[in-house]
Design a protein around this motif. Structure first.
Motif, mmCIF file in Angstrom:
data_model
loop_
_atom_site.group_PDB
_atom_site.id
_atom_site.type_symbol
_atom_site.label_atom_id
_atom_site.label_comp_id
_atom_site.label_asym_id
_atom_site.label_seq_id
_atom_site.Cartn_x
_atom_site.Cartn_y
_atom_site.Cartn_z
ATOM 1 N N ASP A 12 12.556 11.671 7.264
ATOM 2 C CA ASP A 12 12.337 10.432 6.530
ATOM 3 C C ASP A 12 13.630 9.636 6.571
ATOM 4 N N GLU A 13 13.512 8.320 6.766
ATOM 5 C CA GLU A 13 14.720 7.517 6.957
ATOM 6 C C GLU A 13 14.503 6.115 6.416
ATOM 7 N N TRP A 14 15.577 5.331 6.467
ATOM 8 C CA TRP A 14 15.518 3.922 6.070
ATOM 9 C C TRP A 14 14.496 3.191 6.937
ATOM 10 N N PRO A 15 13.738 2.246 6.328
ATOM 11 C CA PRO A 15 13.807 1.775 4.943
ATOM 12 C C PRO A 15 12.837 2.528 4.036
ATOM 13 N N GLY A 16 13.237 2.698 2.791
ATOM 14 C CA GLY A 16 12.343 3.222 1.769
ATOM 15 C C GLY A 16 11.926 2.066 0.868
ATOM 16 N N ILE A 17 10.682 1.601 1.016
ATOM 17 C CA ILE A 17 10.195 0.420 0.294
ATOM 18 C C ILE A 17 9.404 0.888 -0.923
ATOM 19 N N LEU A 18 9.887 0.557 -2.097
ATOM 20 C CA LEU A 18 9.287 1.054 -3.327
ATOM 21 C C LEU A 18 7.964 0.367 -3.641
ATOM 22 N N LEU A 19 7.136 1.074 -4.401
ATOM 23 C CA LEU A 19 5.891 0.523 -4.896
ATOM 24 C C LEU A 19 6.191 -0.688 -5.787
ATOM 25 N N HIS A 20 5.244 -1.630 -5.870
ATOM 26 C CA HIS A 20 5.531 -2.924 -6.499
ATOM 27 C C HIS A 20 6.060 -2.840 -7.930
ATOM 28 N N PRO A 21 5.643 -1.902 -8.797
ATOM 29 C CA PRO A 21 6.254 -1.888 -10.140
ATOM 30 C C PRO A 21 7.739 -1.530 -10.125
ATOM 31 N N ASP A 22 8.186 -0.914 -9.046
ATOM 32 C CA ASP A 22 9.566 -0.435 -8.965
ATOM 33 C C ASP A 22 10.412 -1.222 -7.967
ATOM 34 N N PHE A 23 9.796 -2.161 -7.253
ATOM 35 C CA PHE A 23 10.494 -2.879 -6.194
ATOM 36 C C PHE A 23 11.568 -3.794 -6.763
ATOM 37 N N ASP A 24 12.747 -3.766 -6.153
ATOM 38 C CA ASP A 24 13.870 -4.630 -6.525
ATOM 39 C C ASP A 24 13.861 -5.842 -5.598
ATOM 40 N N GLU A 25 13.755 -7.029 -6.151
ATOM 41 C CA GLU A 25 13.674 -8.255 -5.340
ATOM 42 C C GLU A 25 14.912 -8.471 -4.486
ATOM 43 N N ASN A 26 15.998 -7.806 -4.801
ATOM 44 C CA ASN A 26 17.222 -7.941 -4.011
ATOM 45 C C ASN A 26 17.271 -6.978 -2.831
ATOM 46 N N PHE A 27 16.261 -6.112 -2.704
ATOM 47 C CA PHE A 27 16.211 -5.168 -1.578
ATOM 48 C C PHE A 27 15.802 -5.929 -0.327
ATOM 49 N N SER A 28 16.720 -6.042 0.624
ATOM 50 C CA SER A 28 16.484 -6.916 1.773
ATOM 51 C C SER A 28 16.297 -6.122 3.052
ATOM 52 N N GLY A 29 15.638 -6.747 4.003
ATOM 53 C CA GLY A 29 15.422 -6.150 5.308
ATOM 54 C C GLY A 29 14.142 -6.674 5.912
ATOM 55 N N VAL A 30 13.936 -6.342 7.177
ATOM 56 C CA VAL A 30 12.794 -6.846 7.935
ATOM 57 C C VAL A 30 12.117 -5.690 8.641
ATOM 58 N N ILE A 31 10.795 -5.666 8.602
ATOM 59 C CA ILE A 31 10.021 -4.709 9.387
ATOM 60 C C ILE A 31 10.051 -5.172 10.841
ATOM 61 N N GLU A 32 10.493 -4.276 11.729
ATOM 62 C CA GLU A 32 10.683 -4.659 13.125
ATOM 63 C C GLU A 32 9.756 -3.885 14.051
ATOM 64 N N GLU A 33 9.467 -4.495 15.185
ATOM 65 C CA GLU A 33 8.673 -3.827 16.214
ATOM 66 C C GLU A 33 9.368 -2.531 16.636
ATOM 67 N N ASN A 34 8.580 -1.499 16.830
ATOM 68 C CA ASN A 34 9.025 -0.155 17.237
ATOM 69 C C ASN A 34 9.687 0.632 16.113
ATOM 70 N N MET A 35 9.565 0.152 14.882
ATOM 71 C CA MET A 35 9.808 1.032 13.748
ATOM 72 C C MET A 35 8.598 1.950 13.586
ATOM 73 N N VAL A 36 8.811 3.122 13.025
ATOM 74 C CA VAL A 36 7.708 3.969 12.582
ATOM 75 C C VAL A 36 7.754 4.005 11.063
ATOM 76 N N LEU A 37 6.628 3.639 10.446
ATOM 77 C CA LEU A 37 6.540 3.599 8.990
ATOM 78 C C LEU A 37 5.470 4.572 8.505
ATOM 79 N N ASN A 38 5.762 5.238 7.410
ATOM 80 C CA ASN A 38 4.769 6.056 6.735
ATOM 81 C C ASN A 38 4.258 5.303 5.527
#
Length: 426
Positions: A363-389
């Motif tokens: 398991d690796e970056w990024p770890g995107i939290l569920l909406h009740p826990d999401f921090d609006e300052n958490f930045s980044g972009v989902i990119e092609e050829n990432m693998v997401l769970n």
């Protein structure tokens, strides 16, 4: 005998399947045989070159001439070498040093230097200088200084700006490098950002790990009968992974019935009853060092779900399906959060805090939290050829937990699921 049912350890005997859809995941040559990888050596060599190249590219972007790695997962990514990975996670005694414009050196545990033979990314193998208290005792300081002197001699010749990225280092050795004029950067961030974008060859290797994991899940499914313990069912996944060339399981997350809620209990000798929900999360590091992180839930004895189980399972499927459907390359983490499935209020107290996370050799970056826990300052972009769970855990007060998770590749046009093990029919 437990509860009138046969109680046995993992076995190579071919099971008689109750679900043909799941039987298909076993070795077609027979369930008594391990899976043999069909992947050619050329694919593995291409993946090795790509991964080392990704690290060096990031090093140049960061203006970082040297990268020192202690994390066994990062070392595996860089060189494809592994040696006592679990032991060295808590006994840091082997390490890698990569120069952006120079050699890549593996410092191997004494007596194990030969495990690196034939690996194309390694320019030189040296015996590591260990300063573990376990073996150094009162000589820790002396050995640590010798270690720092060697690193300084190698890096000093090319490191004009004095910058070294280090993924994992305790305060005392870090201070030794700093006392020699080096500034230390976060090598874990550098490595995980490099690891986040997969090559086609990496995906091929990951697909094979998932294939092995799903064979293990098929074995788990078949033995999910009354009278079995949680540990017995979990052992089937270990068995299939080990015999097919896999590495380890990161967790022991399989529970049943009332032990599924709250989540994060580890498997036990609890004897499972007919109709109870069995929920698990594989967290499996398999062949080639890649991770298969899959979750499923089904009933013991494969009986029809009751009304509450169906309700929870339907909600979990809704979360998985919705969040898969919205993912696009170029989407920011904040956009994903805004469009993601909204968990009903009654399930919030027992929620799983992650909505999605990256996956590679773990398991690796990024770890995107569920909406009740999401921090609006958490930045980044989902990119092609990432693998997401994509994750889901659904439960309420007094209920069982349903745990579902799927692993998917971000493509130019959307997302492609890499696992295919069937969901339950409700």
């Amino acid at each position: 005998m437990l509860g009138g049912e046969e109680n046995s350890s993992p076995s190579s005997a071919a099971p008689v399947f109750k679900d043909d859809r799941k039987q298909a995941y076993l070795n077609p040559d027979g369930a008594d045989r391990p899976l043999i990888s069909p992947i050619p050596s050329s694919t593995l060599d291409s993946a090795r070159r790509y991964r080392l190249g990704r690290l060096r590219t990031k090093m140049k972007e960061w203006d970082c001439p040297a990268l020192l790695l202690y994390d066994p997962v990062n070392i595996r990514y860089a060189f494809d070498c592994s040696n006592m990975s679990i032991w060295t996670m808590h006994n840091p005694s082997r390490y890698a040093l990569i120069l952006a414009d120079g050699p890549a050196i593996m410092f191997e545990f004494e007596g194990s230097e030969h495990v690196n033979d034939g690996l194309p990314g390694i320019d030189e193998v040296r015996t590591s200088k260990s300063f573990l208290f376990f073996t150094a005792g009162n000589l820790v300081e002396e050995r640590m200084k010798a270690w720092a002197d060697e690193i300084s001699d190698i890096v000093g010749a090319c490191c004009r700006n004095g910058r070294i990225a280090v993924d994992r280092l305790e305060p005392a050795p870090a201070a030794e490098l700093q006392s020699r004029g080096f500034s230390l950067l976060d090598g874990q961030e550098l490595a995980e950002r490099a690891r986040s974008i997969k090559s086609a060859e990496e995906i091929e290797l990951m697909r094979w790990t998932i294939r092995v994991c799903e064979a293990g899940m098929a074995r788990m499914y078949e033995v999910s009968e009354p009278g079995r313990t949680e540990r017995e069912i979990w052992a089937e996944l270990h068995f299939e992974n080990a015999r097919s060339g896999g590495e380890w399981l990161e967790t022991k997350l399989l529970t049943a019935g009332p032990r599924t809620n709250p989540w994060y209990r580890e498997c036990s000798d609890y004897i499972i009853k007919r109709g109870e929900m069995i929920s698990f999360d594989t967290d499996m590091i398999g062949p080639y060092g890649y991770c298969a992180d899959l979750s499923r839930s089904w009933t013991c004895g494969h009986v029809a779900m009751n009304a509450k189980q169906k309700e929870l399972y339907s909600a979990a499927r809704d979360q998985i399906d919705h969040n898969l459907s919205i993912i696009r390359s170029g989407m920011t983490f904040r956009e994903f959060n805004e469009k993601s499935w909204r968990i009903p209020e009654k399930y919030i107290p027992h929620r799983y805090t992650l909505a999605a996370h990256g996956t590679g050799m773990a398991d690796e970056w990024p770890g995107i939290l569920l909406h009740p826990d999401f921090d609006e300052n958490f930045s980044g972009v989902i990119e092609e050829n990432m693998v997401l769970n994509i994750e889901s855990l659904i439960a309420e007060d007094g209920s069982e937990s349903i745990k579902l998770e799927t692993q998917a590749l971000v493509t130019a046009i959307g997302i492609e699921r890499l696992d295919t093990f069937p969901w339950e029919e409700i």
